[in-house]
Design a protein around this motif. Structure first.
Motif, PDB file in Angstrom:
ATOM      1  N   UNK A  55     -11.710  -6.120  13.353  1.00  0.00           N
ATOM      2  CA  UNK A  55     -10.755  -6.765  12.995  1.00  0.00           C
ATOM      3  C   UNK A  55      -9.607  -7.023  11.863  1.00  0.00           C
ATOM      4  N   UNK A  56      -8.890  -7.768  12.001  1.00  0.00           N
ATOM      5  CA  UNK A  56      -7.907  -7.155  10.570  1.00  0.00           C
ATOM      6  C   UNK A  56      -8.368  -7.463   9.444  1.00  0.00           C
ATOM      7  N   UNK A  57      -7.483  -6.980   8.682  1.00  0.00           N
ATOM      8  CA  UNK A  57      -7.818  -5.917   7.056  1.00  0.00           C
ATOM      9  C   UNK A  57      -8.627  -7.759   5.882  1.00  0.00           C
ATOM     10  N   UNK A  58      -9.088  -7.542   4.973  1.00  0.00           N
ATOM     11  CA  UNK A  58      -9.745  -8.745   4.004  1.00  0.00           C
ATOM     12  C   UNK A  58      -7.935  -9.391   3.554  1.00  0.00           C
ATOM     13  N   UNK A  59      -7.540  -8.608   3.840  1.00  0.00           N
ATOM     14  CA  UNK A  59      -6.109  -9.270   2.517  1.00  0.00           C
ATOM     15  C   UNK A  59      -5.386  -9.982   3.324  1.00  0.00           C
ATOM     16  N   UNK A  60      -4.580  -9.782   4.985  1.00  0.00           N
ATOM     17  CA  UNK A  60      -4.229 -10.632   5.932  1.00  0.00           C
ATOM     18  C   UNK A  60      -4.667 -11.220   6.589  1.00  0.00           C
ATOM     19  N   UNK A  61      -6.219 -11.494   6.594  1.00  0.00           N
ATOM     20  CA  UNK A  61      -7.213 -12.714   7.325  1.00  0.00           C
ATOM     21  C   UNK A  61      -6.941 -13.563   5.970  1.00  0.00           C
ATOM     22  N   UNK A  62      -7.505 -13.319   4.865  1.00  0.00           N
ATOM     23  CA  UNK A  62      -7.765 -14.433   3.668  1.00  0.00           C
ATOM     24  C   UNK A  62      -6.276 -15.218   3.644  1.00  0.00           C
ATOM     25  N   UNK A  63      -5.077 -14.089   3.486  1.00  0.00           N
ATOM     26  CA  UNK A  63      -3.022 -14.519   3.479  1.00  0.00           C
ATOM     27  C   UNK A  63      -3.605 -15.795   4.350  1.00  0.00           C
ATOM     28  N   UNK A  64      -3.608 -15.722   5.536  1.00  0.00           N
ATOM     29  CA  UNK A  64      -3.441 -15.990   6.599  1.00  0.00           C
ATOM     30  C   UNK A  64      -4.866 -17.460   6.306  1.00  0.00           C
TER      31      UNK A  64
END
Length: 334
Positions: A55-64
């Motif tokens: 899955x995508x890393x924490x940073x881009x997921x939370x920004x999304x």
């Protein structure tokens, strides 16, 4: 459960988890399963056929997630579309609820609750959500006091959110570029009707700030104003002047178009909200400095008598002779 948005829980039966096949990351209503790493051949297949092994890393997921939750609000503020149910405290609370959910979560680790902080998302909230609003609104065309009132309200909302982000200690004052601090303060500039002695934009702004939230607003505005005064190396940044009428009116120190009828011995040649002495020390020897800015500040001097006191307080004596035709002689010689 303290309210409908606090301490929410998503209960997943233990039987739903398959041991050895990954783990789950929680993003406040988003549960995303980790795909098992497929090894070299699996990753090669992903590259060829367009798949993904993780899955995508924490940073881009939370920004999304942040942009998903706050996209409509960002669009409303960018276009100054202030809805009837919007009040400053409501909008600030809504934005900060999302930020809090995505930056600090209690997760299970070794069967113990652990606080999970994400400082990078706070910076993204500033640069990816707040700054684009400022870039648009600061150039927003204004034709009516009502439109200007919405711009002032938008500025107050952004300043309050910045103040809350600073309160998390995950954002530092130096993370706010001086030009953006100056733009937010400049957006607070009122547009009075000097002929009819009305300030309709302030009347609108006051109507969307509940009494219990006035202190939060004034503390956030004065905090940003003092940051600009003490930080800006370029003394031509006088945008902090625009926030003084708002501060004086909200705190009932004065009202729009009040007259300056105090005897000279009772006039206070300073201000209780901003560090004007610091600014005075910067411009004490700068002859002609205030005359370069007087015209754009002149309308505000007509609606706020306390601003006249602040203006003459920081104006070097050698420049005051130029003001005597526009301000009270008592102020110019005080």
């Amino acid at each position: 459960n303290k309210g409908h948005f606090v301490n929410r829980c998503l209960i997943i039966p233990t039987a739903s988890f398959r041991r050895g096949e990954g783990y789950y990351r929680q993003y406040d209503t988003i549960i995303y399963p980790e795909k098992k790493n497929k090894g070299y051949l699996g990753r090669l297949g992903d590259l060829v056929y367009g798949g993904s092994s993780t899955i995508p890393a924490n940073e881009p997921m939370r920004q999304k997630c942040l942009m998903t939750y706050l996209d409509k609000l960002q669009n409303d503020l960018t276009h100054c579309e202030i809805h009837a149910n919007y009040t400053v405290d409501y909008v600030v609370a809504f934005a900060m609820q999302v930020v809090t959910c995505l930056t600090t979560q209690r997760i299970a680790h070794d069967d113990k609750p652990t606080v999970w902080n994400d400082e990078k998302l706070i910076i993204f909230m500033l640069t990816g959500w707040i700054f684009p609003i400022i870039d648009t609104v600061k150039n927003f065309p204004v034709s009516t006091p009502e439109e200007n009132g919405k711009i002032v309200m938008t500025a107050i909302i952004l300043i309050c959110i910045v103040g809350k982000l600073l309160g998390t200690k995950q954002l530092q004052p130096h993370d706010i570029p001086v030009p953006y601090a100056a733009s937010m303060l400049q957006m607070l500039c009122l547009s009075p009707d000097l002929e009819n002695k009305k300030c309709l934009d302030y009347e609108f702004v006051r109507s969307v700030i509940p009494n219990h939230y006035v202190k939060d607003v004034t503390e956030a505005i004065s905090g940003l104003g003092n940051y600009l005064i003490t930080t800006a190396a370029d003394i031509e940044h006088v945008e902090w002047f625009y926030c003084l009428p708002i501060l004086h009116f909200l705190n009932n120190n004065t009202k729009p178009f009040d007259t300056l009828d105090l005897p000279v011995e009772k006039l206070v040649f300073t201000d209780t909200y901003l560090k004007l002495g610091t600014f005075y020390n910067k411009v004490a020897e700068k002859e002609g400095f205030f005359m370069r800015h007087f015209e754009k500040l002149k309308p505000l001097l007509h609606i706020d008598p306390m601003l006249q006191c602040a203006f003459t307080y920081v104006c070097p004596l050698k420049d005051r002779s130029h003001l005597i035709h526009n301000l009270s002689p008592y102020l110019c010689i005080g």
